[in-house]
Design an enzyme around this catalytic site. Sequence first.
Site, mmCIF file in Angstrom:
data_model
loop_
_atom_site.group_PDB
_atom_site.id
_atom_site.type_symbol
_atom_site.label_atom_id
_atom_site.label_comp_id
_atom_site.label_asym_id
_atom_site.label_seq_id
_atom_site.Cartn_x
_atom_site.Cartn_y
_atom_site.Cartn_z
ATOM 1 N N LYS A 17 14.578 -11.437 3.142
ATOM 2 C CA LYS A 17 15.863 -12.567 2.430
ATOM 3 C C LYS A 17 16.536 -13.196 3.139
ATOM 4 O O LYS A 17 17.165 -14.265 2.590
ATOM 5 C CB LYS A 17 16.716 -11.602 2.062
ATOM 6 C CG LYS A 17 16.804 -11.819 0.431
ATOM 7 C CD LYS A 17 17.290 -10.655 -0.170
ATOM 8 C CE LYS A 17 18.588 -10.487 -0.273
ATOM 9 N NZ LYS A 17 20.571 -10.174 -0.594
ATOM 10 N N LYS A 37 27.759 -5.701 11.825
ATOM 11 C CA LYS A 37 28.328 -5.551 10.217
ATOM 12 C C LYS A 37 29.825 -6.406 10.787
ATOM 13 O O LYS A 37 30.499 -6.849 10.079
ATOM 14 C CB LYS A 37 28.390 -4.417 9.091
ATOM 15 C CG LYS A 37 26.825 -4.709 8.767
ATOM 16 C CD LYS A 37 27.288 -5.386 7.501
ATOM 17 C CE LYS A 37 26.636 -5.900 6.874
ATOM 18 N NZ LYS A 37 25.516 -4.968 6.346
ATOM 19 N N LYS A 81 9.891 -13.012 11.448
ATOM 20 C CA LYS A 81 9.491 -12.266 9.652
ATOM 21 C C LYS A 81 9.321 -13.023 9.096
ATOM 22 O O LYS A 81 11.011 -13.275 8.604
ATOM 23 C CB LYS A 81 9.899 -10.853 10.076
ATOM 24 C CG LYS A 81 11.466 -10.918 10.700
ATOM 25 C CD LYS A 81 11.391 -9.167 10.199
ATOM 26 C CE LYS A 81 12.667 -8.792 9.707
ATOM 27 N NZ LYS A 81 13.085 -7.401 9.189
#
Length: 329
Positions: A197, A111, A194
């Site tokens: 989003k 992050k 996979k």
Amino acid sequence: METVVSGIRSTGNLHLGNYFGALRNFIKMQKENNCFFFIADLHSLTTHPDPKHLHENVKNVLTDYLAAGIDPEESAIFIQSDVPEVSELYLLMNMHAYMGELAKTSSFKEKARKQPENINAGLLTYPVLMATDIIIHKANKVPVGKDQEQHLEMTRRFARRFNNFYGVDYFPEPTAYNFGSELIKIPGLDGTGKMGKSEGNCIYLMDDPKEIEKKVKKALTDQGPESMNSIKPDYIENLFTILKVVSTPDVVQFYEEKWNKCEIRYGDLKKQLASDIIAVTSPIRERILEIKKDDDYLRKVSRMGAEKARESASKTIKEVRDIMGFKSF
Ligand code: TRP
């Protein structure tokens, strides 16, 4: 009966990967366990979401979960920020979490790299909040994906540290809920890994049939196999993987044979795939549309969930305060 806690990200709608990867298991899990499912809206603040969208996002996720089969009578389904006890325990747990261990957490480092302009303290203590979500209900089991294993490991460490520091055997050390072979990873339609989003390759439970047909039609294919019984390239294997979860075994076998004999017509495969995906998502989508209109129902459900969660959380807070030495005059 075990106590299970699962936090759900409040960003974005649910897609087919969420459904087959987690949601379907949650629906089974809730029958056999004491489950707490919550929408982690406090966690979402680390990325500074626009206040105009916060509630809408929570509503979307809550609606999706209810529509897909989370039963508010059976489980506690609630919004994290509706349970102020979580914030209190988080503060207390922060006193026993160390800068060094938090700074070297993979999710923090990632992050920090992604949002260098916003490396806030909430980001650093994200694992403390997550541990709090879990131990506040004295949970034994947490269904987690690979990306959350380190957080669960830290949760155990924080629980153990608390017990050792205060000389109590209070918090259980939670372990991963094991779905065994039922855990299915749904690939994306773009031939990459996979469905996700952020990968932008999702079929959402909310997508209407036309949208689904369009997305499936665009899935990557090729000229077809050149020799009998050849190994499928990843992007074709992916289509079969999805077919296996949404279609019947005879349909899968039919297309396997066509592949093996080099007779496969991707147009037909895609038509079949789209129609079988639609058969799975349509009833969920209809319920989503119904629930979304029904604010009374959403209010009732979230209140009921918060009540259940607060009952268990406030008991923990009371005991933790006592263990830590707080006394009232
Ligand atoms: N960190 C989890 C995720 O990104 C969400 C989460 C927050 C969670 N609190 C939790 C998951 C407690 C399990 C238990 O998916």
